[in-house]
Design a protein around this motif. Structure first.
Motif, PDB file in Angstrom:
ATOM      1  N   VAL A  87      -3.004   6.598   3.526  1.00 26.48           N
ATOM      2  CA  VAL A  87      -3.550   7.495   4.549  1.00 26.48           C
ATOM      3  C   VAL A  87      -2.525   8.543   4.916  1.00 26.48           C
ATOM      4  N   SER A 104      -7.193  -0.952   6.127  1.00 26.60           N
ATOM      5  CA  SER A 104      -8.598  -1.104   5.790  1.00 26.60           C
ATOM      6  C   SER A 104      -8.982  -0.314   4.537  1.00 26.60           C
ATOM      7  N   LYS A 105      -8.076   0.537   4.047  1.00 25.73           N
ATOM      8  CA  LYS A 105      -8.442   1.387   2.923  1.00 25.73           C
ATOM      9  C   LYS A 105      -7.492   1.138   1.761  1.00 25.73           C
ATOM     10  N   ARG A 125       0.822  -1.213   0.000  1.00 23.74           N
ATOM     11  CA  ARG A 125       0.000   0.000   0.000  1.00 23.74           C
ATOM     12  C   ARG A 125       0.855   1.263   0.000  1.00 23.74           C
ATOM     13  N   LEU A 167      -6.080   1.763   9.987  1.00 25.47           N
ATOM     14  CA  LEU A 167      -6.830   2.479   8.955  1.00 25.47           C
ATOM     15  C   LEU A 167      -6.192   2.224   7.588  1.00 25.47           C
ATOM     16  N   THR A 199      -8.216   9.425  14.503  1.00 29.21           N
ATOM     17  CA  THR A 199      -7.213   8.686  13.734  1.00 29.21           C
ATOM     18  C   THR A 199      -5.820   8.928  14.309  1.00 29.21           C
ATOM     19  N   GLU A 253      -6.586   3.390  -0.523  1.00 33.88           N
ATOM     20  CA  GLU A 253      -5.722   4.537  -0.811  1.00 33.88           C
ATOM     21  C   GLU A 253      -4.823   4.821   0.394  1.00 33.88           C
TER      22      GLU A 253
END
Lengths: 505, 544
Positions: free
Chosen positions: A313, A308-309, A278, A305, A338, A311
């Motif tokens: 962060v 889980s995404k 990522r 986070l 966050t 894109e």
């Protein structure tokens, strides 16, 4: 034979309980994606990772010991995964041979145990060869010691001795048992004997060379006698069967320990792979003495986070050296929670000896990580929400150790602002006085403002960044508390100016 | 009423002794005094038959059956209940028991007797074990163990009793008897033979080689322990504690056929030891002295009673040795209580309320009135228990006590199990009362609980007054629990007692009973108190 890959001088305790507040940490720090990334479907890795991460270390040298091993593992991924796979295979083959019940017969125990031991001897041989092949590429104290231990304990002569016993333990020639006379002249202290071999071979070793000796033979149809004789034989081999069965358990527990300890690093490799895929940085954090008060970081992001995404962060930079109390205020959905999670996760991963989600990260160790978050629903029928918060606070205080870190997220907002602020202020000041480190995300202006007014240099005030046009950067930057939380922004965004905003209270 | 007091009141009861095991008792030649016979009865007590084996009605009415069952629980086989059912009327016999009991209250004496009891129990268990065996040499060997336990204990007991500070006639005579027994020649021979047998058999070690269906038995020839060799090899795998895979074998003391055949061959390998064992058993088959055996049973009377009262004492409840008389009816007890109730409350950690009571001068009769649940029946039972416990020579509930030894205790208590006969309840009550009065003497104790409650007040007052006048005339001791205030002021021999409640905890059942006139006002006051409705309570409760 000890792996000692998690602790320099002790085994990992696979039964070590999670801290009493583990459920809260899972929820508040969003730990599930982290362990999913580490373990996938491997229950052992998940279990180990949870215990290791939630039961952190409190000493820098212990953390650095793991960091070194993890660096080695990152540089030798294939070899580490091979050792792990071997341990898994040994455990699974033992399990297939498990007889599924506790046997009442030492004969059955012995037979099964000799078979299992033969399998283990084979697997240990393969482990030894694996060590011979890879050892030279490892640098960390933990791995160097581990491979040296294998070479020392599993030498060739030892394998010969083991195989020799595996043959004898089948007792093809018969058994020789000594006894004494106990209560009521019943035989007692049955001891299996190794026949004295000399001239005359095994038969004279069994029967003895010097008379008198008196013999009898059971009648072929004497079934009760046959059972009795079999029991006598069982008494004789009881101890040796136990010895082999226990040896199997020891070897099994060695492989289990190896699987668990190595599994933690295998899990870390998987996590590193996921984050790298990522395009998220990881770094080894710098643990600082527990008595200091430091947060210094670049690009600190919320690992859970990020996992889980799809894109990337946003990370935060900051230097909170000398701050024992950090108060974060600002816009809703501006990245406060966050940020709070990223701080908690980094602290926790650092104290587990892992890398953290940041470009760089340095922090003092903490004496236990605790969270006190606003709970969405009232979990109790009998007590009110504020009551529940205070009860939770009270039990949290019961668990606090010195130099603990407590993360508050919107606590005490279930009552009016004045009361909530007053209670929170007392808590913060008491914690500060007792050297409990506090990071407090709050909308309680009275609280944040009041603390800010004190002008205490050991307190830091951060704010979720918001530009003049109301857009958010999701960064948290230094800034004093403002008296609104920009709920209007959110309202506007959601309702797209199609309706007039209602006045903010 | 059953006859609670069997036989002539001057003759002490005694009960047949249960033999310890089915062996013939042989008296050993004792050098010491042979006067000792029983720890429960002084020398010269006339033996009696017909001691009650079932609890007499009076024992049940007073809840003494609960106490006795609890005291003897787990020791039913000794058949000790008759000793607890049978009162004595001889102050010297009671003194004999008090002396023994006081000696046992000295912790070193009690501790020593407990050692004795467990040793003899072990002897008996060992003999029971031998009886279940088949192989004669096995039986013989277990007999050696039983004799060994007995001999060891008797020698130690003789030694220890000689230095313990014993004051009672019973224990001093017993100590002399034990010393003579342990010093006898037969006793010493028994001990030496046993040691020799154990030594001969204990040194035998043999080997069994098993090849298929064949078994060879021979002497051990120094072969190494193979389990150890194997365990040493695996030592390096050792991690943490692991499961124990050793199979536990059922250790049936009886030998199976293979064991017996091996034993026969071990005997052939070791003829000297086995011949000696056989001769030993023939000589020492019967070894327990009958007097010792009787003592073993009887001493339980004291030990079990003291065990029973120990938790009560630890809870702060007092017990004392009452002064007893067959002449003076002056009665006095401080801080007494219902023993059965106190045992129950103490188990539940509920405090027990104690009462003081006395009868002086011409006072003979307690009339107890007051609120229900206020402890009236408990008070009547307490008095009955006091007199019964005193008459069997036991310490009684209370700090200090002086009691008359009645020739008999008569109870007229409500009997729930009695089917109401055609005569009707009132008639039944009257007949029972009549029978009691016909049998009672000036030396009796009569306990009446709510008599004539089944008729009109006017009737009841009339009937009860008549009964009371007869009791007054008889001059015997009595307790009358009643709702009739009138009975409390009949005569100078009558003492009025009323129950009360505990203001702080109206639910508590064991309550204070005090001397005061039965004027009815106390009753109303107590009810208000019980429901916390007095002025003081209301002020306090409304102050919040």
């Amino acid at each position: 034979m000890r792996a000692h890959l998690l602790f320099r001088d002790q085994d990992f305790d696979p039964a070590q309980p999670l801290p009493a507040h583990a459920d809260e940490l899972f929820l508040d720090l969003g730990l599930t994606p982290l362990f999913d990334a580490m373990a996938g479907d491997d229950k052992i890795i998940r279990d180990t990772a949870q215990r290791v991460v939630l039961n952190g270390l409190f000493e820098r040298h212990a953390i650095l010991y793991r960091q070194d091993i993890l660096r080695d593992a990152l540089a030798n991924r294939a070899a580490v995964r091979e050792v792990y796979a071997l341990a898994v295979a040994a455990i699974e083959r033992e399990h297939k041979n498990y007889f599924g019940f506790i046997s009442r017969s030492p004969g059955v125990v012995l037979h099964r145990s000799v078979d299992v031991m033969a399998m283990f001897v084979d697997m240990l041989g393969r482990l030894r060869r694996l060590a011979d092949r890879h050892a030279s590429r490892f640098r960390s104290e933990g791995f160097v010691t581990f491979f040296a231990m294998l070479a020392r304990e599993l030498d060739d002569r030892y394998f010969t001795e083991l195989r020799d016993h595996l043959v004898r333990l089948k007792f093809r020639a018969g058994t020789l048992i000594s006894a004494e006379m106990g209560d009521g002249l019943k035989g007692q202290d049955y001891v299996l004997r190794q026949p004295n071999l000399g001239q005359g071979g095994w038969l004279s070793g069994l029967i003895g060379r010097n008379p008198p000796a008196y013999s009898f033979t059971l009648h072929p149809r004497d079934e009760a006698g046959a059972r009795a004789l079999s029991e006598l034989n069982d008494r004789g081999i009881n101890l040796v069967a136990n010895a082999v069965a226990q040896a199997n358990d020891h070897v099994l527990s060695f492989f289990r320990m190896l699987r668990a300890e190595m599994g933690f690093y295998v899990g870390c490799l998987a996590l590193a792979d996921s984050l790298t895929a990522r395009e998220q940085n990881v770094c080894f954090p710098e643990p600082l003495p527990i008595a200091q008060r430091v947060y210094r970081f670049n690009g600190l992001y919320d690992v859970s986070l990020a996992l889980s995404k799809p894109e990337p962060v946003i990370g935060n930079d900051g230097d909170l050296t000398g701050k024992g109390v950090v108060v974060i205020t600002g816009a809703n959905q501006g990245g406060k929670s966050t940020f709070l999670r990223s701080v908690g996760l980094a602290q926790m991963m650092m104290q587990a000896g892992m890398f953290v989600g940041a470009g760089s990260f340095a922090a003092n160790l903490c004496g236990g990580l605790h969270t006190h978050y606003k709970r969405e629903e009232d979990t109790s029928m009998t007590s009110g929400k504020f009551d529940e918060e205070l009860a939770r606070m009270s039990s949290l205080i019961d668990r606090l150790d010195q130099n603990a870190l407590v993360l508050f997220n919107e606590s005490f907002q279930s009552t009016n602002e004045r009361e909530g602020s007053a209670i929170a202020r007392e808590l913060v000041l008491a914690f500060q006085a007792h050297r409990i480190k506090v990071v407090f995300v709050t909308h309680l202006y009275d609280l944040a403002h009041g603390l800010h007014e004190r002008g205490d240099p050991t307190m830091a005030f951060l704010r979720a960044e918001r530009s003049a046009d109301g857009t958010r950067s999701f960064r948290v930057v230094p800034g004093e508390p403002l008296s609104t939380s920009f709920g209007q922004d959110l309202y506007r965004q959601i309702f797209s100016d199609t309706q007039k905003p209602e006045p903010v209270a | 009423m059953d006859d609670a007091y069997a036989g002539d009141s001057a003759s002490p009861p005694s009960v047949g002794v249960v033999p310890i095991v089915r062996v013939r008792h042989t008296a050993h030649d004792c050098a010491g005094p042979k006067t000792f016979q029983s720890i429960l009865f002084p020398p010269g007590s006339r033996a009696l038959v017909d001691a009650p084996s079932q609890p007499p009605d009076v024992v049940r009415d007073l809840n003494l059956d609960q106490i006795i069952a609890a005291v003897t629980a787990g020791h039913e086989a000794f058949d000790l209940q008759p000793f607890f059912y049978a009162p004595l009327r001889d102050p010297d016999q009671i003194a004999y028991r008090h002396e023994v009991m006081r000696d046992l209250e000295n912790p070193p004496v009690m501790a020593r007797i407990r050692v004795f009891l467990s040793a003899i129990r072990e002897v008996r268990e060992t003999l029971a074990r031998a009886a279940k065996l088949y192989h004669p040499r096995q039986k013989d060997r277990v007999l050696v163990d039983a004799v060994d336990l007995y001999v060891t204990e008797m020698e130690a007991l003789a030694r220890d009793l000689a230095v313990l500070p014993l004051r009672s006639r019973g224990f001093r005579d017993f100590a002399g008897y034990v010393a003579g027994h342990a010093a006898s020649a037969a006793f010493r021979g028994m001990r030496e033979d046993g040691e020799k047998a154990k030594a001969l058999l204990g040194s035998i070690r043999y080997c069994v080689a098993i090849r298929g269906d064949s078994v060879t038995v021979r002497a051990y020839a120094g072969e190494a322990d193979y389990s150890e060799v194997v365990a040493r090899t695996f030592e390096r795998f050792r991690q943490d504690a692991v499961k124990d895979y050793r199979v536990t074998f059922r250790d049936d003391p009886v030998m199976d056929s293979v064991e017996e055949r091996i034993l026969d061959r071990v005997a052939r390998l070791n003829p000297e030891a086995f011949d000696f064992l056989e001769r030993y058993a023939a000589t020492h088959r019967e070894f327990i002295d009958p007097v010792i055996d009787r003592f073993f049973r009887e001493i339980h009377f004291y030990v079990l009673y003291l065990d029973y009262v120990r938790p009560l004492r630890e809870a702060g409840l007092p017990f004392c040795y009452p002064a007893v008389s067959i002449r003076s009816k002056q009665t006095f007890v401080r801080s007494t209580f219902d023993l059965a109730l106190a045992a129950k409350l103490t188990r539940e950690n509920i405090p027990v309320v104690t009462n003081d009571l006395f009868l002086r001068g011409r006072e003979r009769i307690f009339v107890v009135s007051g609120p229900n649940q206020g402890g009236k029946s408990t008070f009547a039972r307490t008095i009955g228990q006091l007199h019964h416990l005193a008459a069997i020579g036991c310490p009684v509930p209370g700090r200090k006590a002086r009691l008359f030894l009645p020739d008999r205790i008569h109870t007229h208590f409500e009997r729930e199990e009695t089917v109401v006969s055609l005569r009707g309840k009132l008639q039944d009550d009257l007949i029972r009362m009549h029978d009691i009065l016909a049998q009672a003497t000036p030396d009796s104790l009569i306990l009446m609980n709510e008599i004539f409650s089944s008729t009109t007040l006017e009737d009841a007052v009339f009937l009860a007054t008549q009964v009371m006048r007869r009791i007054i005339a008889l001059d015997c001791l009595a307790v009358c629990v009643t709702f009739m205030d009138e009975l409390a002021a009949l005569d100078a021999k009558v003492v009025s007692i009323t129950s009360t409640v505990v203001p702080e905890d109206p639910a508590r059942r064991t309550l204070k009973v005090i001397r005061r006139p039965a004027d009815g006002r106390a009753y109303a006051f107590s009810i208000a108190e019980k429901y916390r409705l007095t002025r003081a309570w209301l002020d306090r409760r409304l102050a919040r």
